[in-house]
Design an enzyme around this catalytic site. Structure first.
Site, PDB file in Angstrom:
ATOM      1  N   HIS A 156       0.836  -1.212   0.000  1.00 46.49           N
ATOM      2  CA  HIS A 156       0.000   0.000   0.000  1.00 46.49           C
ATOM      3  C   HIS A 156       0.870   1.262   0.000  1.00 46.49           C
ATOM      4  O   HIS A 156       0.437   2.304   0.490  1.00 46.49           O
ATOM      5  CB  HIS A 156      -0.960   0.044   1.193  1.00 46.49           C
ATOM      6  CG  HIS A 156      -1.676  -1.245   1.443  1.00 46.49           C
ATOM      7  ND1 HIS A 156      -2.871  -1.551   0.830  1.00 46.49           N
ATOM      8  CD2 HIS A 156      -1.355  -2.329   2.192  1.00 46.49           C
ATOM      9  CE1 HIS A 156      -3.263  -2.764   1.220  1.00 46.49           C
ATOM     10  NE2 HIS A 156      -2.359  -3.262   2.038  1.00 46.49           N
ATOM     11  N   SER A 277      14.577  21.361 -16.275  1.00 47.34           N
ATOM     12  CA  SER A 277      13.369  22.114 -16.545  1.00 47.34           C
ATOM     13  C   SER A 277      13.743  23.403 -17.272  1.00 47.34           C
ATOM     14  O   SER A 277      14.837  23.934 -17.080  1.00 47.34           O
ATOM     15  CB  SER A 277      12.674  22.439 -15.222  1.00 47.34           C
ATOM     16  OG  SER A 277      11.872  23.585 -15.358  1.00 47.34           O
ATOM     17  N   LYS A 283      15.683  21.506 -11.112  1.00 48.54           N
ATOM     18  CA  LYS A 283      15.037  20.243 -11.478  1.00 48.54           C
ATOM     19  C   LYS A 283      15.946  19.250 -12.189  1.00 48.54           C
ATOM     20  O   LYS A 283      16.787  19.618 -12.987  1.00 48.54           O
ATOM     21  CB  LYS A 283      13.828  20.518 -12.402  1.00 48.54           C
ATOM     22  CG  LYS A 283      12.660  21.218 -11.738  1.00 48.54           C
ATOM     23  CD  LYS A 283      12.039  20.433 -10.593  1.00 48.54           C
ATOM     24  CE  LYS A 283      11.210  19.274 -11.064  1.00 48.54           C
ATOM     25  NZ  LYS A 283      10.008  19.687 -11.779  1.00 48.54           N
ATOM     26  N   GLU A 290       9.447   8.222 -17.169  1.00 43.22           N
ATOM     27  CA  GLU A 290       8.068   8.696 -17.371  1.00 43.22           C
ATOM     28  C   GLU A 290       7.568   8.353 -18.769  1.00 43.22           C
ATOM     29  O   GLU A 290       6.406   7.986 -18.959  1.00 43.22           O
ATOM     30  CB  GLU A 290       7.999  10.211 -17.143  1.00 43.22           C
ATOM     31  CG  GLU A 290       8.154  10.586 -15.675  1.00 43.22           C
ATOM     32  CD  GLU A 290       8.381  12.080 -15.477  1.00 43.22           C
ATOM     33  OE1 GLU A 290       7.742  12.886 -16.164  1.00 43.22           O
ATOM     34  OE2 GLU A 290       9.215  12.436 -14.622  1.00 43.22           O
TER      35      GLU A 290
END
Ligand code: ARG
Length: 458
Positions: A156, A277, A283, A290
Protein backbone atom coordinates in the site's frame (compact mmCIF):
# COMPACT_ATOMS: atom_id res chain seq x y z
CA UNK A 1 0.56 3.48 -63.00
CA UNK A 2 -1.73 0.69 -64.20
CA UNK A 3 -2.95 -1.57 -61.43
CA UNK A 4 -2.02 -5.20 -61.68
CA UNK A 5 -5.66 -6.03 -61.27
CA UNK A 6 -6.65 -3.42 -63.94
CA UNK A 7 -8.24 -5.96 -66.36
CA UNK A 8 -11.79 -6.08 -65.03
CA UNK A 9 -12.17 -2.34 -64.38
CA UNK A 10 -13.28 0.41 -66.74
CA UNK A 11 -12.13 3.36 -64.66
CA UNK A 12 -9.00 4.09 -62.69
CA UNK A 13 -9.16 4.15 -58.92
CA UNK A 14 -9.94 7.57 -57.45
CA UNK A 15 -6.70 9.17 -56.23
CA UNK A 16 -7.88 9.69 -52.67
CA UNK A 17 -9.21 6.14 -52.52
CA UNK A 18 -5.90 4.93 -53.93
CA UNK A 19 -3.96 6.71 -51.20
CA UNK A 20 -6.37 5.42 -48.61
CA UNK A 21 -5.92 1.89 -49.88
CA UNK A 22 -2.16 1.94 -50.15
CA UNK A 23 -0.08 0.35 -47.42
CA UNK A 24 3.33 0.75 -49.04
CA UNK A 25 4.39 3.56 -46.72
CA UNK A 26 4.25 1.20 -43.76
CA UNK A 27 4.60 -2.30 -45.19
CA UNK A 28 7.72 -1.33 -47.17
CA UNK A 29 9.72 -2.21 -44.08
CA UNK A 30 9.02 -5.88 -44.89
CA UNK A 31 10.86 -5.68 -48.23
CA UNK A 32 13.54 -8.16 -47.22
CA UNK A 33 11.00 -10.70 -46.06
CA UNK A 34 8.84 -10.17 -49.15
CA UNK A 35 11.79 -10.79 -51.46
CA UNK A 36 13.04 -13.72 -49.41
CA UNK A 37 9.58 -15.30 -49.58
CA UNK A 38 9.34 -14.70 -53.33
CA UNK A 39 12.74 -16.26 -53.91
CA UNK A 40 11.70 -19.40 -52.05
CA UNK A 41 8.42 -19.49 -53.96
CA UNK A 42 10.10 -19.06 -57.35
CA UNK A 43 12.66 -21.75 -56.56
CA UNK A 44 9.85 -24.13 -55.61
CA UNK A 45 7.89 -23.31 -58.81
CA UNK A 46 11.05 -24.11 -60.78
CA UNK A 47 11.80 -27.32 -58.90
CA UNK A 48 8.23 -28.52 -59.42
CA UNK A 49 8.37 -27.50 -63.11
CA UNK A 50 5.34 -25.24 -62.64
CA UNK A 51 7.52 -22.63 -64.34
CA UNK A 52 10.71 -23.47 -66.19
CA UNK A 53 13.85 -23.81 -64.07
CA UNK A 54 15.48 -21.13 -66.25
CA UNK A 55 12.69 -18.66 -65.53
CA UNK A 56 12.88 -19.52 -61.85
CA UNK A 57 16.63 -18.82 -61.81
CA UNK A 58 16.20 -15.52 -63.59
CA UNK A 59 13.47 -14.48 -61.14
CA UNK A 60 15.59 -15.42 -58.12
CA UNK A 61 18.61 -13.63 -59.52
CA UNK A 62 16.65 -10.48 -60.36
CA UNK A 63 14.97 -10.47 -56.96
CA UNK A 64 18.48 -10.57 -55.48
CA UNK A 65 19.43 -7.53 -57.55
CA UNK A 66 16.28 -5.68 -56.45
CA UNK A 67 17.09 -6.48 -52.83
CA UNK A 68 20.62 -5.16 -53.25
CA UNK A 69 19.34 -1.97 -54.88
CA UNK A 70 16.84 -1.42 -52.08
CA UNK A 71 19.56 -2.02 -49.48
CA UNK A 72 21.98 0.42 -51.07
CA UNK A 73 19.34 3.00 -51.83
CA UNK A 74 19.54 3.04 -55.64
CA UNK A 75 15.95 1.82 -55.68
CA UNK A 76 13.47 3.63 -53.41
CA UNK A 77 9.80 3.34 -52.60
CA UNK A 78 9.19 6.82 -53.98
CA UNK A 79 7.72 5.30 -57.15
CA UNK A 80 4.78 4.19 -55.06
CA UNK A 81 2.57 1.16 -55.37
CA UNK A 82 -0.34 -0.40 -53.60
CA UNK A 83 1.78 -2.38 -51.18
CA UNK A 84 5.22 -3.95 -50.84
CA UNK A 85 4.11 -7.11 -52.66
CA UNK A 86 2.91 -5.17 -55.73
CA UNK A 87 5.95 -2.94 -55.57
CA UNK A 88 8.43 -5.81 -55.77
CA UNK A 89 6.47 -7.65 -58.45
CA UNK A 90 6.15 -4.51 -60.57
CA UNK A 91 9.88 -3.86 -60.29
CA UNK A 92 10.61 -7.46 -61.21
CA UNK A 93 8.41 -7.24 -64.29
CA UNK A 94 9.96 -3.93 -65.23
CA UNK A 95 13.35 -5.65 -65.23
CA UNK A 96 12.60 -9.02 -66.86
CA UNK A 97 9.22 -8.58 -68.52
CA UNK A 98 7.03 -11.65 -68.99
CA UNK A 99 9.26 -13.89 -66.90
CA UNK A 100 8.60 -11.66 -63.91
CA UNK A 101 4.89 -12.04 -64.49
CA UNK A 102 5.20 -15.78 -63.80
CA UNK A 103 6.23 -15.31 -60.15
CA UNK A 104 2.69 -14.93 -58.81
CA UNK A 105 1.63 -18.41 -60.07
CA UNK A 106 0.13 -20.53 -57.28
CA UNK A 107 0.29 -17.70 -54.79
CA UNK A 108 -1.81 -14.77 -53.63
CA UNK A 109 -1.05 -11.62 -51.75
CA UNK A 110 -3.13 -13.12 -48.98
CA UNK A 111 -0.68 -15.89 -48.18
CA UNK A 112 2.17 -13.58 -49.14
CA UNK A 113 1.35 -10.91 -46.57
CA UNK A 114 0.73 -13.53 -43.88
CA UNK A 115 4.12 -14.99 -44.70
CA UNK A 116 5.99 -11.67 -44.75
CA UNK A 117 4.57 -10.63 -41.43
CA UNK A 118 5.55 -13.90 -39.77
CA UNK A 119 9.06 -13.65 -41.12
CA UNK A 120 9.34 -10.04 -40.03
CA UNK A 121 8.00 -10.64 -36.52
CA UNK A 122 10.20 -13.68 -36.10
CA UNK A 123 13.31 -11.50 -36.42
CA UNK A 124 11.86 -8.68 -34.34
CA UNK A 125 10.73 -11.06 -31.62
CA UNK A 126 14.25 -12.46 -31.36
CA UNK A 127 15.64 -8.94 -31.14
CA UNK A 128 13.26 -8.08 -28.29
CA UNK A 129 14.21 -11.26 -26.44
CA UNK A 130 17.91 -10.36 -26.67
CA UNK A 131 17.17 -6.91 -25.29
CA UNK A 132 15.15 -8.34 -22.40
CA UNK A 133 17.98 -10.72 -21.60
CA UNK A 134 20.43 -7.85 -21.52
CA UNK A 135 18.30 -6.03 -18.97
CA UNK A 136 17.99 -9.19 -16.88
CA UNK A 137 21.79 -9.44 -16.89
CA UNK A 138 22.13 -5.87 -15.65
CA UNK A 139 19.62 -6.51 -12.86
CA UNK A 140 21.34 -9.71 -11.75
CA UNK A 141 24.67 -7.93 -11.56
CA UNK A 142 23.26 -5.01 -9.59
CA UNK A 143 21.40 -7.40 -7.29
CA UNK A 144 24.71 -9.04 -6.44
CA UNK A 145 26.21 -5.68 -5.52
CA UNK A 146 23.25 -4.68 -3.36
CA UNK A 147 22.28 -8.01 -1.86
CA UNK A 148 22.84 -6.66 1.67
CA UNK A 149 21.54 -3.14 1.10
CA UNK A 150 18.53 -2.71 3.34
CA UNK A 151 15.54 -0.71 2.21
CA UNK A 152 11.92 -0.59 3.33
CA UNK A 153 9.67 -3.03 1.53
CA UNK A 154 6.19 -1.60 0.97
CA UNK A 155 2.60 -2.68 0.76
CA UNK A 156 0.00 0.00 0.00
CA UNK A 157 3.09 2.19 -0.39
CA UNK A 158 3.36 2.07 3.41
CA UNK A 159 6.57 0.79 4.94
CA UNK A 160 5.96 -2.87 5.64
CA UNK A 161 9.02 -5.06 6.22
CA UNK A 162 12.69 -4.61 5.42
CA UNK A 163 13.96 -6.12 2.17
CA UNK A 164 17.20 -5.70 0.30
CA UNK A 165 17.57 -3.60 -2.79
CA UNK A 166 19.00 -6.64 -4.54
CA UNK A 167 15.86 -8.63 -3.78
CA UNK A 168 13.69 -5.81 -5.06
CA UNK A 169 15.61 -5.62 -8.34
CA UNK A 170 15.38 -9.37 -8.84
CA UNK A 171 11.60 -9.21 -8.59
CA UNK A 172 11.77 -7.36 -11.91
CA UNK A 173 14.30 -9.83 -13.31
CA UNK A 174 11.78 -12.61 -12.62
CA UNK A 175 9.01 -10.74 -14.45
CA UNK A 176 11.35 -10.19 -17.38
CA UNK A 177 12.23 -13.88 -17.55
CA UNK A 178 8.53 -14.61 -17.95
CA UNK A 179 8.30 -11.88 -20.58
CA UNK A 180 11.10 -13.43 -22.60
CA UNK A 181 9.28 -16.75 -22.28
CA UNK A 182 6.08 -15.24 -23.61
CA UNK A 183 7.86 -13.92 -26.70
CA UNK A 184 9.51 -17.32 -27.12
CA UNK A 185 6.14 -19.09 -26.89
CA UNK A 186 4.56 -16.72 -29.39
CA UNK A 187 7.46 -17.24 -31.78
CA UNK A 188 7.25 -21.01 -31.50
CA UNK A 189 3.52 -21.05 -32.32
CA UNK A 190 4.00 -18.51 -35.09
CA UNK A 191 6.75 -20.41 -36.87
CA UNK A 192 4.62 -22.28 -39.42
CA UNK A 193 4.32 -21.29 -43.04
CA UNK A 194 1.12 -19.96 -44.63
CA UNK A 195 2.80 -19.76 -48.05
CA UNK A 196 0.90 -21.81 -50.60
CA UNK A 197 -2.49 -21.35 -48.95
CA UNK A 198 -2.96 -18.94 -51.87
CA UNK A 199 -6.03 -16.71 -51.91
CA UNK A 200 -8.04 -18.89 -49.52
CA UNK A 201 -8.60 -22.39 -50.88
CA UNK A 202 -5.19 -23.72 -51.86
CA UNK A 203 -4.29 -24.38 -55.49
CA UNK A 204 -4.62 -26.88 -58.33
CA UNK A 205 -0.89 -26.72 -59.08
CA UNK A 206 1.34 -29.44 -57.72
CA UNK A 207 3.18 -27.17 -55.27
CA UNK A 208 5.52 -28.25 -52.49
CA UNK A 209 4.68 -26.21 -49.44
CA UNK A 210 7.03 -28.15 -47.22
CA UNK A 211 9.89 -27.16 -49.47
CA UNK A 212 9.28 -23.42 -49.16
CA UNK A 213 8.60 -23.80 -45.44
CA UNK A 214 11.95 -25.53 -44.92
CA UNK A 215 13.76 -23.02 -47.07
CA UNK A 216 12.33 -20.17 -45.01
CA UNK A 217 13.21 -21.76 -41.68
CA UNK A 218 9.69 -22.71 -40.58
CA UNK A 219 8.98 -25.70 -38.40
CA UNK A 220 6.08 -26.76 -40.58
CA UNK A 221 3.13 -25.54 -42.63
CA UNK A 222 -0.36 -24.31 -41.78
CA UNK A 223 -2.75 -27.15 -42.50
CA UNK A 224 -5.91 -25.23 -43.31
CA UNK A 225 -5.69 -22.72 -46.12
CA UNK A 226 -8.59 -20.58 -44.85
CA UNK A 227 -6.91 -20.34 -41.48
CA UNK A 228 -3.52 -19.82 -43.09
CA UNK A 229 -4.55 -16.57 -44.75
CA UNK A 230 -6.82 -15.20 -42.05
CA UNK A 231 -5.00 -16.07 -38.84
CA UNK A 232 -3.53 -13.07 -37.04
CA UNK A 233 -3.31 -14.74 -33.63
CA UNK A 234 0.44 -14.35 -33.85
CA UNK A 235 0.10 -10.55 -34.02
CA UNK A 236 -2.21 -10.55 -31.02
CA UNK A 237 0.10 -12.82 -29.03
CA UNK A 238 3.08 -10.71 -29.87
CA UNK A 239 1.23 -7.48 -29.05
CA UNK A 240 0.08 -9.03 -25.79
CA UNK A 241 3.64 -10.04 -24.89
CA UNK A 242 4.65 -6.43 -25.65
CA UNK A 243 1.88 -5.10 -23.40
CA UNK A 244 2.83 -7.23 -20.45
CA UNK A 245 6.49 -6.39 -20.89
CA UNK A 246 5.58 -2.70 -20.99
CA UNK A 247 3.44 -3.15 -17.90
CA UNK A 248 6.47 -4.45 -16.03
CA UNK A 249 8.73 -1.70 -17.34
CA UNK A 250 6.04 0.80 -16.42
CA UNK A 251 5.77 -0.42 -12.82
CA UNK A 252 9.54 -0.35 -12.58
CA UNK A 253 9.55 3.16 -14.06
CA UNK A 254 7.04 4.29 -11.48
CA UNK A 255 9.40 3.11 -8.74
CA UNK A 256 12.40 4.74 -10.43
CA UNK A 257 10.46 8.01 -10.48
CA UNK A 258 9.48 7.69 -6.82
CA UNK A 259 12.96 6.64 -5.74
CA UNK A 260 14.50 9.61 -7.57
CA UNK A 261 12.24 12.10 -5.82
CA UNK A 262 13.58 14.18 -2.92
CA UNK A 263 11.01 12.49 -0.70
CA UNK A 264 12.71 9.11 -1.23
CA UNK A 265 16.16 9.80 -2.71
CA UNK A 266 16.98 6.08 -2.85
CA UNK A 267 18.68 6.46 -6.19
CA UNK A 268 19.99 9.13 -8.48
CA UNK A 269 19.72 8.67 -12.22
CA UNK A 270 22.72 9.47 -14.34
CA UNK A 271 22.69 12.88 -16.00
CA UNK A 272 22.67 11.12 -19.36
CA UNK A 273 19.18 9.78 -18.63
CA UNK A 274 17.53 12.79 -17.01
CA UNK A 275 16.45 16.21 -18.18
CA UNK A 276 16.22 19.66 -16.66
CA UNK A 277 13.37 22.11 -16.55
CA UNK A 278 13.11 25.14 -18.82
CA UNK A 279 12.17 27.33 -15.86
CA UNK A 280 13.13 25.66 -12.57
CA UNK A 281 16.93 25.51 -12.34
CA UNK A 282 16.97 22.91 -9.57
CA UNK A 283 15.04 20.24 -11.48
CA UNK A 284 16.38 16.89 -12.56
CA UNK A 285 13.50 14.96 -14.05
CA UNK A 286 13.24 11.25 -14.79
CA UNK A 287 11.77 11.80 -18.24
CA UNK A 288 12.94 8.48 -19.66
CA UNK A 289 11.14 6.50 -17.00
CA UNK A 290 8.07 8.70 -17.37
CA UNK A 291 8.05 8.13 -21.12
CA UNK A 292 8.32 4.38 -20.69
CA UNK A 293 5.37 4.54 -18.30
CA UNK A 294 3.49 6.77 -20.74
CA UNK A 295 4.18 4.68 -23.82
CA UNK A 296 2.67 1.66 -22.12
CA UNK A 297 -0.69 3.23 -22.94
CA UNK A 298 -0.13 3.19 -26.67
CA UNK A 299 1.17 -0.38 -26.61
CA UNK A 300 -1.98 -1.46 -24.76
CA UNK A 301 -3.97 0.52 -27.34
CA UNK A 302 -2.33 -1.45 -30.14
CA UNK A 303 -3.35 -4.73 -28.53
CA UNK A 304 -6.96 -3.52 -28.28
CA UNK A 305 -6.86 -2.29 -31.87
CA UNK A 306 -5.78 -5.72 -33.10
CA UNK A 307 -8.34 -7.65 -31.08
CA UNK A 308 -11.10 -5.28 -32.15
CA UNK A 309 -10.05 -5.36 -35.79
CA UNK A 310 -10.31 -9.15 -35.82
CA UNK A 311 -13.41 -9.79 -33.80
CA UNK A 312 -16.04 -9.46 -36.50
CA UNK A 313 -14.15 -10.70 -39.52
CA UNK A 314 -15.65 -13.52 -41.55
CA UNK A 315 -13.22 -15.97 -43.15
CA UNK A 316 -11.01 -15.59 -45.01
CA UNK A 317 -8.98 -12.48 -45.90
CA UNK A 318 -10.55 -9.04 -45.47
CA UNK A 319 -8.84 -5.76 -46.11
CA UNK A 320 -9.38 -4.82 -42.47
CA UNK A 321 -6.38 -7.03 -41.85
CA UNK A 322 -4.09 -4.53 -43.48
CA UNK A 323 -4.54 -2.62 -40.22
CA UNK A 324 -2.63 -5.30 -38.33
CA UNK A 325 0.75 -3.99 -39.39
CA UNK A 326 0.82 -0.47 -38.02
CA UNK A 327 -0.38 -1.72 -34.64
CA UNK A 328 2.08 -4.54 -34.23
CA UNK A 329 4.94 -2.55 -35.76
CA UNK A 330 4.29 0.26 -33.33
CA UNK A 331 4.21 -2.09 -30.35
CA UNK A 332 7.47 -3.74 -31.31
CA UNK A 333 9.16 -0.42 -32.18
CA UNK A 334 8.02 1.13 -28.92
CA UNK A 335 9.18 -1.79 -26.80
CA UNK A 336 12.58 -1.74 -28.46
CA UNK A 337 12.97 2.01 -28.05
CA UNK A 338 12.00 1.75 -24.39
CA UNK A 339 14.46 -1.05 -23.68
CA UNK A 340 17.17 0.84 -25.50
CA UNK A 341 17.09 3.62 -22.91
CA UNK A 342 15.78 1.69 -19.94
CA UNK A 343 18.64 -0.81 -19.69
CA UNK A 344 21.50 1.74 -19.66
CA UNK A 345 19.43 3.99 -17.38
CA UNK A 346 19.31 1.15 -14.82
CA UNK A 347 22.94 0.19 -15.42
CA UNK A 348 24.15 3.73 -14.70
CA UNK A 349 21.86 4.75 -11.83
CA UNK A 350 23.54 5.62 -8.56
CA UNK A 351 22.19 3.76 -5.54
CA UNK A 352 22.07 5.62 -2.21
CA UNK A 353 22.09 2.90 0.49
CA UNK A 354 22.29 5.35 3.44
CA UNK A 355 18.98 6.92 2.44
CA UNK A 356 17.37 3.52 2.05
CA UNK A 357 18.58 2.54 5.50
CA UNK A 358 17.35 5.79 7.05
CA UNK A 359 13.91 5.19 5.56
CA UNK A 360 13.97 1.60 6.77
CA UNK A 361 14.73 2.72 10.33
CA UNK A 362 11.45 4.57 10.54
CA UNK A 363 7.98 3.15 10.15
CA UNK A 364 8.27 0.13 12.47
CA UNK A 365 9.09 -2.25 9.69
CA UNK A 366 10.48 -4.69 12.27
CA UNK A 367 7.14 -4.93 14.11
CA UNK A 368 6.33 -8.32 12.56
CA UNK A 369 9.68 -9.62 13.74
CA UNK A 370 9.00 -8.40 17.26
CA UNK A 371 5.70 -10.28 17.22
CA UNK A 372 7.50 -13.37 15.89
CA UNK A 373 9.94 -13.04 18.82
CA UNK A 374 7.08 -13.58 21.25
CA UNK A 375 5.58 -16.34 19.10
CA UNK A 376 8.86 -18.24 19.31
CA UNK A 377 8.48 -18.02 23.10
CA UNK A 378 5.10 -19.70 22.91
CA UNK A 379 2.71 -16.73 22.61
CA UNK A 380 -0.03 -17.31 20.00
CA UNK A 381 0.56 -15.06 16.98
CA UNK A 382 -2.68 -13.04 17.35
CA UNK A 383 -1.86 -12.18 20.97
CA UNK A 384 1.74 -11.29 20.12
CA UNK A 385 0.43 -9.11 17.29
CA UNK A 386 -1.75 -7.18 19.77
CA UNK A 387 1.07 -6.71 22.28
CA UNK A 388 3.37 -5.33 19.61
CA UNK A 389 0.56 -3.13 18.33
CA UNK A 390 0.36 -1.54 21.77
CA UNK A 391 4.14 -1.01 21.84
CA UNK A 392 3.97 0.63 18.41
CA UNK A 393 1.12 2.84 19.64
CA UNK A 394 3.27 4.02 22.55
CA UNK A 395 6.18 4.77 20.18
CA UNK A 396 3.96 6.71 17.79
CA UNK A 397 2.57 8.78 20.68
CA UNK A 398 6.06 9.50 22.00
CA UNK A 399 7.71 9.85 18.60
CA UNK A 400 10.14 7.00 19.22
CA UNK A 401 11.10 3.78 17.45
CA UNK A 402 10.72 0.24 18.85
CA UNK A 403 14.41 -0.34 19.42
CA UNK A 404 14.56 2.85 21.55
CA UNK A 405 12.24 1.38 24.22
CA UNK A 406 14.04 0.10 27.30
CA UNK A 407 13.79 -3.54 28.37
CA UNK A 408 11.64 -2.41 31.36
CA UNK A 409 9.26 -0.69 29.00
CA UNK A 410 9.07 -3.85 26.89
CA UNK A 411 8.54 -6.02 29.94
CA UNK A 412 5.58 -3.86 30.90
CA UNK A 413 3.92 -5.10 27.69
CA UNK A 414 5.00 -8.73 28.18
CA UNK A 415 7.42 -10.15 30.77
CA UNK A 416 8.68 -12.63 28.17
CA UNK A 417 10.72 -9.89 26.49
CA UNK A 418 14.45 -10.28 27.19
CA UNK A 419 17.65 -8.47 26.22
CA UNK A 420 18.05 -10.61 23.05
CA UNK A 421 14.98 -8.93 21.51
CA UNK A 422 17.15 -6.04 20.34
CA UNK A 423 19.27 -8.32 18.18
CA UNK A 424 16.15 -10.06 16.90
CA UNK A 425 14.57 -6.85 15.67
CA UNK A 426 17.67 -5.28 14.18
CA UNK A 427 17.06 -4.69 10.48
CA UNK A 428 20.04 -6.87 9.58
CA UNK A 429 18.54 -9.81 11.45
CA UNK A 430 15.10 -9.18 9.97
CA UNK A 431 16.59 -9.47 6.49
CA UNK A 432 19.17 -12.20 7.07
CA UNK A 433 16.74 -14.50 8.86
CA UNK A 434 14.32 -14.49 5.95
CA UNK A 435 15.93 -17.58 4.50
CA UNK A 436 12.67 -19.15 3.35
CA UNK A 437 12.83 -20.07 -0.34
CA UNK A 438 12.40 -16.89 -2.35
CA UNK A 439 12.85 -14.66 0.71
CA UNK A 440 14.93 -11.52 0.96
CA UNK A 441 18.08 -12.95 2.62
CA UNK A 442 21.44 -12.66 0.87
CA UNK A 443 21.50 -16.46 0.66
CA UNK A 444 18.20 -16.46 -1.21
CA UNK A 445 19.46 -13.71 -3.51
CA UNK A 446 22.50 -15.82 -4.37
CA UNK A 447 20.18 -18.68 -5.27
CA UNK A 448 18.08 -16.37 -7.46
CA UNK A 449 21.16 -15.03 -9.20
CA UNK A 450 22.31 -18.59 -9.87
CA UNK A 451 18.94 -19.39 -11.46
CA UNK A 452 19.09 -16.27 -13.58
CA UNK A 453 22.65 -17.04 -14.67
CA UNK A 454 21.45 -20.49 -15.73
CA UNK A 455 18.61 -18.87 -17.69
CA UNK A 456 20.99 -16.45 -19.41
CA UNK A 457 23.23 -19.32 -20.52
CA UNK A 458 20.37 -20.94 -22.47
N1 ARG B 1 -1.64 -4.91 -48.37
C1 ARG B 1 -2.42 -6.03 -48.04
C2 ARG B 1 -2.39 -6.24 -46.53
O1 ARG B 1 -1.59 -5.68 -45.90
C3 ARG B 1 -1.91 -7.25 -48.71
C4 ARG B 1 -2.93 -8.30 -49.00
C5 ARG B 1 -3.92 -7.78 -49.99
N2 ARG B 1 -4.81 -8.79 -50.44
C6 ARG B 1 -5.91 -8.47 -51.09
N3 ARG B 1 -6.67 -9.44 -51.48
N4 ARG B 1 -6.29 -7.25 -51.28
O2 ARG B 1 -3.19 -6.94 -45.98
Amino acid sequence: MDKMWAGRFEKALDQTADDFNSSLHFDCRMFRQDIQGSMAHAAMLGAKKIISPEDASLIVETLGAILADLENGTLTFAEGGEDIHMFVEAELTKRIGDVGKRLHTARSRNDQVALDLRLYLRDEGQAVISMIRELIGVLAEKAGTYKKTIMPGYTHLQRAQPVTFGHHLLAYAMMLIRDAGRFQDALARMNVSPLGCCALAGTTYDTDREMTARELGFDGIMWNSLDGVSDRDFCVEMASACSLLMTHLSRFSEEIILWSSWEFKFIELDDAYTTGSSIMPQKKNSDMAELVRGKTGRVNGNLMALLTMLKGLPLAYNKDMQEDKESIFDSIDTVKKCLEVFTPMIATMKVLPENMLTAAQKGFINATDLADYLVKKGVPFRSAYKTVGRAVGKCVAENRVLEALSLEEFKAFDPLFEEDLYREISLETCVEKRISAGGTSAESIDRQIALITEFLKK
